[in-house]
Design a protein around this motif. Structure first.
Motif, short mmCIF file in Angstrom:
data_model
loop_
_atom_site.label_atom_id
_atom_site.label_comp_id
_atom_site.label_asym_id
_atom_site.label_seq_id
_atom_site.Cartn_x
_atom_site.Cartn_y
_atom_site.Cartn_z
N GLU A 29 -62.11 -46.46 41.81
CA GLU A 29 -63.43 -46.15 42.38
C GLU A 29 -64.10 -47.40 42.96
O GLU A 29 -65.16 -47.31 43.58
CB GLU A 29 -64.36 -45.58 41.30
CG GLU A 29 -63.93 -44.23 40.79
CD GLU A 29 -64.64 -43.85 39.50
OE1 GLU A 29 -64.46 -42.69 39.08
OE2 GLU A 29 -65.34 -44.68 38.90
N ILE A 30 -63.49 -48.55 42.73
CA ILE A 30 -64.12 -49.80 43.17
C ILE A 30 -63.81 -50.08 44.64
O ILE A 30 -62.66 -50.08 45.05
CB ILE A 30 -63.68 -50.97 42.27
CG1 ILE A 30 -64.22 -50.72 40.85
CG2 ILE A 30 -64.18 -52.31 42.83
CD1 ILE A 30 -63.72 -51.70 39.81
N ASP A 31 -64.86 -50.28 45.39
CA ASP A 31 -64.73 -50.63 46.80
C ASP A 31 -64.62 -52.16 46.85
O ASP A 31 -65.61 -52.88 46.67
CB ASP A 31 -66.00 -50.13 47.52
CG ASP A 31 -66.01 -50.46 49.00
OD1 ASP A 31 -65.29 -51.38 49.43
OD2 ASP A 31 -66.77 -49.78 49.73
N GLU B 87 -67.30 -48.28 36.62
CA GLU B 87 -66.34 -47.77 37.61
C GLU B 87 -64.91 -47.94 37.13
O GLU B 87 -64.56 -48.96 36.55
CB GLU B 87 -66.48 -48.52 38.94
CG GLU B 87 -67.85 -48.43 39.59
CD GLU B 87 -68.62 -49.74 39.47
OE1 GLU B 87 -67.97 -50.80 39.41
OE2 GLU B 87 -69.86 -49.70 39.44
N ASN C 77 -71.46 -52.59 33.74
CA ASN C 77 -72.57 -53.48 34.04
C ASN C 77 -73.64 -53.25 32.98
O ASN C 77 -74.42 -52.31 33.06
CB ASN C 77 -73.04 -53.13 35.46
CG ASN C 77 -74.37 -53.72 35.83
OD1 ASN C 77 -74.86 -54.63 35.18
ND2 ASN C 77 -74.95 -53.17 36.89
N ARG D 213 -71.47 -59.26 38.55
CA ARG D 213 -71.07 -57.85 38.77
C ARG D 213 -69.93 -57.79 39.78
O ARG D 213 -68.95 -57.07 39.59
CB ARG D 213 -72.25 -57.02 39.30
CG ARG D 213 -73.32 -56.75 38.26
CD ARG D 213 -74.25 -55.64 38.72
NE ARG D 213 -74.97 -55.95 39.96
CZ ARG D 213 -76.13 -56.62 40.03
NH1 ARG D 213 -76.71 -57.05 38.94
NH2 ARG D 213 -76.70 -56.85 41.20
N ARG E 231 -66.67 -54.07 49.50
CA ARG E 231 -68.09 -54.13 49.13
C ARG E 231 -68.32 -55.21 48.06
O ARG E 231 -69.28 -55.98 48.14
CB ARG E 231 -68.53 -52.76 48.61
CG ARG E 231 -69.96 -52.76 48.11
CD ARG E 231 -70.43 -51.36 47.76
NE ARG E 231 -71.66 -51.42 46.99
CZ ARG E 231 -72.30 -50.36 46.53
NH1 ARG E 231 -71.83 -49.15 46.77
NH2 ARG E 231 -73.41 -50.49 45.82
N ALA E 232 -67.42 -55.26 47.08
CA ALA E 232 -67.57 -56.26 46.01
C ALA E 232 -67.39 -57.67 46.57
O ALA E 232 -68.10 -58.60 46.16
CB ALA E 232 -66.58 -55.98 44.89
P1 ATP Z 1 -74.08 -54.13 45.94
O1 ATP Z 1 -74.84 -55.37 46.28
O2 ATP Z 1 -72.80 -54.01 46.69
O3 ATP Z 1 -74.93 -52.88 45.99
P2 ATP Z 1 -74.55 -54.29 43.12
O4 ATP Z 1 -73.84 -55.10 42.09
O5 ATP Z 1 -75.94 -54.70 43.42
O6 ATP Z 1 -73.62 -54.29 44.41
P3 ATP Z 1 -75.11 -52.13 41.37
O7 ATP Z 1 -76.61 -52.18 41.39
O8 ATP Z 1 -74.41 -52.75 40.18
O9 ATP Z 1 -74.53 -52.77 42.71
O10 ATP Z 1 -74.59 -50.63 41.50
C1 ATP Z 1 -75.27 -49.64 42.25
C2 ATP Z 1 -74.35 -48.44 42.38
O11 ATP Z 1 -73.29 -48.73 43.29
C3 ATP Z 1 -73.67 -48.03 41.09
O12 ATP Z 1 -73.54 -46.62 41.07
C4 ATP Z 1 -72.29 -48.69 41.17
O13 ATP Z 1 -71.33 -47.95 40.44
C5 ATP Z 1 -72.02 -48.65 42.65
N1 ATP Z 1 -71.23 -49.79 43.13
C6 ATP Z 1 -71.66 -51.06 43.32
N2 ATP Z 1 -70.69 -51.84 43.83
C7 ATP Z 1 -69.60 -51.05 43.95
C8 ATP Z 1 -68.27 -51.27 44.41
N3 ATP Z 1 -67.85 -52.46 44.85
N4 ATP Z 1 -67.42 -50.22 44.40
C9 ATP Z 1 -67.81 -49.02 43.97
N5 ATP Z 1 -69.06 -48.73 43.51
C10 ATP Z 1 -69.95 -49.74 43.50
#
Ligand code: ATP
Length: 132
Positions: free
Chosen positions: A88-90, A84, A65, A123, A93-94
């Motif tokens: 490690e990717i959930d 990630e 990112n 993202r 959550r994504a």
């Molecule tokens: P979310 O809305 O789910 O928080 P995001 O894109 O806003 O997603 P980021 O701000 O890019 O999240 O990331 C915040 C932290 O969470 C980082 O450490 C990132 O690696 C981790 N992270 C975010 N989404 C995931 C995922 N789907 N699986 C694993 N780690 C994640």
């Protein structure tokens, strides 16, 4: 054969440190392939996957990112806001983040920050892409 010393770092700490034959990534102005001996450079990365190639068949992908790629002749450093490995990717959550962003982009409300929702969508799609 010469290799590249690659290290990937985020604000949460180091993600990966290893030797690779090639680094492929997407800089803001296009695809970039880095081999040992590449000229030194710094490039901003887009929300995308970074592919790290080891030998002929083995490769690792990371969902990154933003951030920067720094190239020195035998060393590549990726400094990203997040990075990630597929395991490690959930995925759930994504998927939820993707739906949330899509809802915001479709809403007619003027309190929605569309640019922020667009980035969140990118993202999430990037993570789903790399996880597959
Ligand atoms: P979310 O809305 O789910 O928080 P995001 O894109 O806003 O997603 P980021 O701000 O890019 O999240 O990331 C915040 C932290 O969470 C980082 O450490 C990132 O690696 C981790 N992270 C975010 N989404 C995931 C995922 N789907 N699986 C694993 N780690 C994640």
């Amino acid at each position: 054969m010469k290799t590249l010393d690659v290290s990937v770092v985020t604000p949460d700490g180091p993600v990966l440190e290893d030797q690779f034959d090639m680094v492929s990534c997407k800089a803001e102005n296009g695809e970039l392939g880095v081999l040992p001996g590449h000229i030194p450079m710094v490039a901003p990365l887009s929300i995308s996957s970074v592919r790290l190639k080891q030998d002929d068949n083995d490769s690792v992908s990371l969902a990154v990112n933003g951030g920067f790629l720094e190239v020195r002749p035998d060393k590549v450093t990726i400094l990203a806001q997040s990075a990630e490995k597929p395991a490690e990717i959930d995925v759930q959550r994504a998927e939820e983040a993707k739906k949330r962003a899509e809802r915001r982009l479709q809403s007619q409300q003027d309190n929605v920050d569309f640019q922020r929702a667009e980035l969140a969508l990118k993202r999430a799609m990037n993570r789903l892409d790399v996880a597959r």
